[in-house]
Design a protein around this motif. Structure first.
Motif, PDB file in Angstrom:
ATOM      1  N   GLU A  10       0.899  -1.134   0.050  1.00 39.85           N
ATOM      2  CA  GLU A  10      -0.394   0.019  -0.082  1.00 39.85           C
ATOM      3  C   GLU A  10       0.889   1.268  -0.456  1.00 39.85           C
ATOM      4  O   GLU A  10       0.427   2.190  -0.742  1.00 39.85           O
ATOM      5  N   THR A  14       1.087   4.123  -3.352  1.00 43.35           N
ATOM      6  CA  THR A  14      -0.157   4.928  -2.614  1.00 43.35           C
ATOM      7  C   THR A  14       1.224   6.113  -3.529  1.00 43.35           C
ATOM      8  O   THR A  14       1.575   6.811  -4.167  1.00 43.35           O
ATOM      9  N   LEU A  40      -3.493  12.729  -5.054  1.00 49.37           N
ATOM     10  CA  LEU A  40      -3.514  12.121  -4.471  1.00 49.37           C
ATOM     11  C   LEU A  40      -4.825  11.449  -4.011  1.00 49.37           C
ATOM     12  O   LEU A  40      -5.331  10.190  -4.277  1.00 49.37           O
ATOM     13  N   ILE A  44      -5.768   7.500  -3.668  1.00 41.50           N
ATOM     14  CA  ILE A  44      -6.377   7.395  -2.672  1.00 41.50           C
ATOM     15  C   ILE A  44      -8.010   7.241  -4.130  1.00 41.50           C
ATOM     16  O   ILE A  44      -8.885   6.575  -3.366  1.00 41.50           O
ATOM     17  N   THR A  48     -11.013   4.193  -2.991  1.00 38.96           N
ATOM     18  CA  THR A  48     -12.224   5.740  -1.708  1.00 38.96           C
ATOM     19  C   THR A  48     -13.767   4.390  -2.870  1.00 38.96           C
ATOM     20  O   THR A  48     -14.198   4.056  -1.791  1.00 38.96           O
ATOM     21  N   TRP A  60      -8.631   5.781   3.756  1.00 39.08           N
ATOM     22  CA  TRP A  60      -8.285   7.369   4.362  1.00 39.08           C
ATOM     23  C   TRP A  60      -8.432   7.539   5.072  1.00 39.08           C
ATOM     24  O   TRP A  60      -7.916   8.537   6.150  1.00 39.08           O
ATOM     25  N   TYR A  66      -2.058   8.039   4.338  1.00 41.75           N
ATOM     26  CA  TYR A  66      -1.899   8.506   2.939  1.00 41.75           C
ATOM     27  C   TYR A  66      -1.453   9.748   2.889  1.00 41.75           C
ATOM     28  O   TYR A  66      -0.661   9.900   1.736  1.00 41.75           O
ATOM     29  N   LEU A  67      -2.918  10.766   3.589  1.00 43.82           N
ATOM     30  CA  LEU A  67      -2.514  12.243   3.212  1.00 43.82           C
ATOM     31  C   LEU A  67      -0.738  12.561   3.303  1.00 43.82           C
ATOM     32  O   LEU A  67      -0.416  13.333   2.776  1.00 43.82           O
ATOM     33  N   THR A  70       1.434  11.298   0.598  1.00 43.43           N
ATOM     34  CA  THR A  70       1.334  12.054  -0.845  1.00 43.43           C
ATOM     35  C   THR A  70       2.138  13.861  -0.472  1.00 43.43           C
ATOM     36  O   THR A  70       2.530  13.603  -1.278  1.00 43.43           O
TER      37      THR A  70
END
Length: 208
Positions: A10, A14, A40, A44, A48, A60, A66-67, A70
Motif C-alpha cells: 500500500e 500510494t 492525492l 486514493i 475510495t 484513508w 496516506y495524506l 502524498t
C-alpha cells in the motif's frame, strides 16, 4: 507477516500513484496545492470507490498516513524535478507500478470481505484504474483507461492470474507477486510492441 506485506504494498503503491499524478499536474503548470490534490486523488480515488462499494469506511479515513505520504511524494517531485524531467518514462513507470500494486490490494481486500473471485477482479481493476480516471478529468485529459492503451485489460489479466494462483493452492505472497508481475509485464510489452485495443469507430467515420 501478511499484514506487513500488505502495508508495504500500500505504501509503495500510494507513493507511485501520487508521484504519477503530481508529475502530470506539473506538466499542466498546477501550483503546489493543486499538484498535491491531483496526486492525492490518484492515490486514493480507486480505493475510495472500492470501499464505498464494499460498504466499508474508505481506507484513508481510518489512517491519515496516506495524506502524509502524498505530501512527501510532492516534496520528492519538487526537490528532484530536474532528474524526473530527464526521465521521459517517469510517468509511465510510476503509473504502472501503482496500477499493479493497487490491483493486488483491491483483489485481496475484496476477498477478505468474502466476495466471489469475479467481484474481486472487478474491484481490483477499479482500485487500480479509477484514481487515474479522476486524475485525468482534473487535468482535462481523456482518461487513460478509455483510450486505446492496454490499461484496464492489464488489471483484469492480473486478477485472472491471481485467481489461477489461488486455484493452484499457492501462497498469498506468490499470488500477489504473480498478479503484480503480469500487470507490469503486459504494460511494458504493450508499449514495447505498440499493442493497443482497437478503437470503436464512429458510424460517420466508417462512411468516409
Amino acid at each position: 507477516m501478511q499484514e506487513t506485506i500488505s502495508l508495504i504494498i500500500e505504501i509503495i503503491g500510494t507513493i507511485a500513484f501520487a508521484i504519477s499524478g503530481i508529475r502530470l499536474a506539473a506538466a499542466k503548470d498546477f501550483d503546489w496545492f493543486g499538484a498535491y490534490i491531483v496526486g492525492l486523488v490518484t492515490a486514493i480515488g480507486g480505493g475510495t470507490l472500492r470501499d464505498i462499494l464494499l460498504d466499508t469506511t474508505p481506507f484513508w479515513m481510518v489512517n491519515g498516513w496516506y495524506l502524509t505520504v502524498t505530501g512527501l511524494s510532492l516534496l520528492y517531485v519538487i526537490l528532484f524535478r530536474k532528474q524526473l524531467v530527464r526521465l521521459n518514462s517517469t510517468f509511465f513507470l510510476f503509473d504502472t507500478i501503482g496500477l499493479a500494486l493497487f490491483v493486488v490490494i483491491g483483489v485481496q481486500k475484496t476477498l477478505d470481505f468474502d466476495y466471489p473471485m469475479w467481484v474481486a477482479i472487478v474491484m481490483g481493476m477499479i482500485t487500480g484504474a479509477f484514481g487515474g480516471v479522476v486524475r485525468d478529468i482534473l487535468i482535462n485529459e481523456v482518461p487513460l483507461i478509455f483510450r486505446k492503451d492496454i490499461y484496464g485489460t492489464a488489471c483484469i489479466a492480473g486478477g485472472l492470474v491471481y485467481w489461477l494462483m489461488i486455484e493452484l493452492g499457492t501462497s498469498i505472497l506468490l499470488q500477489q507477486i504473480s498478479c503484480i508481475t503480469v500487470v507490469v509485464v503486459i504494460r511494458l510489452l504493450a508499449v514495447r510492441f505498440n499493442w493497443y485495443i482497437p478503437v470503436l469507430k464512429n458510424v460517420e467515420n466508417l462512411k468516409q
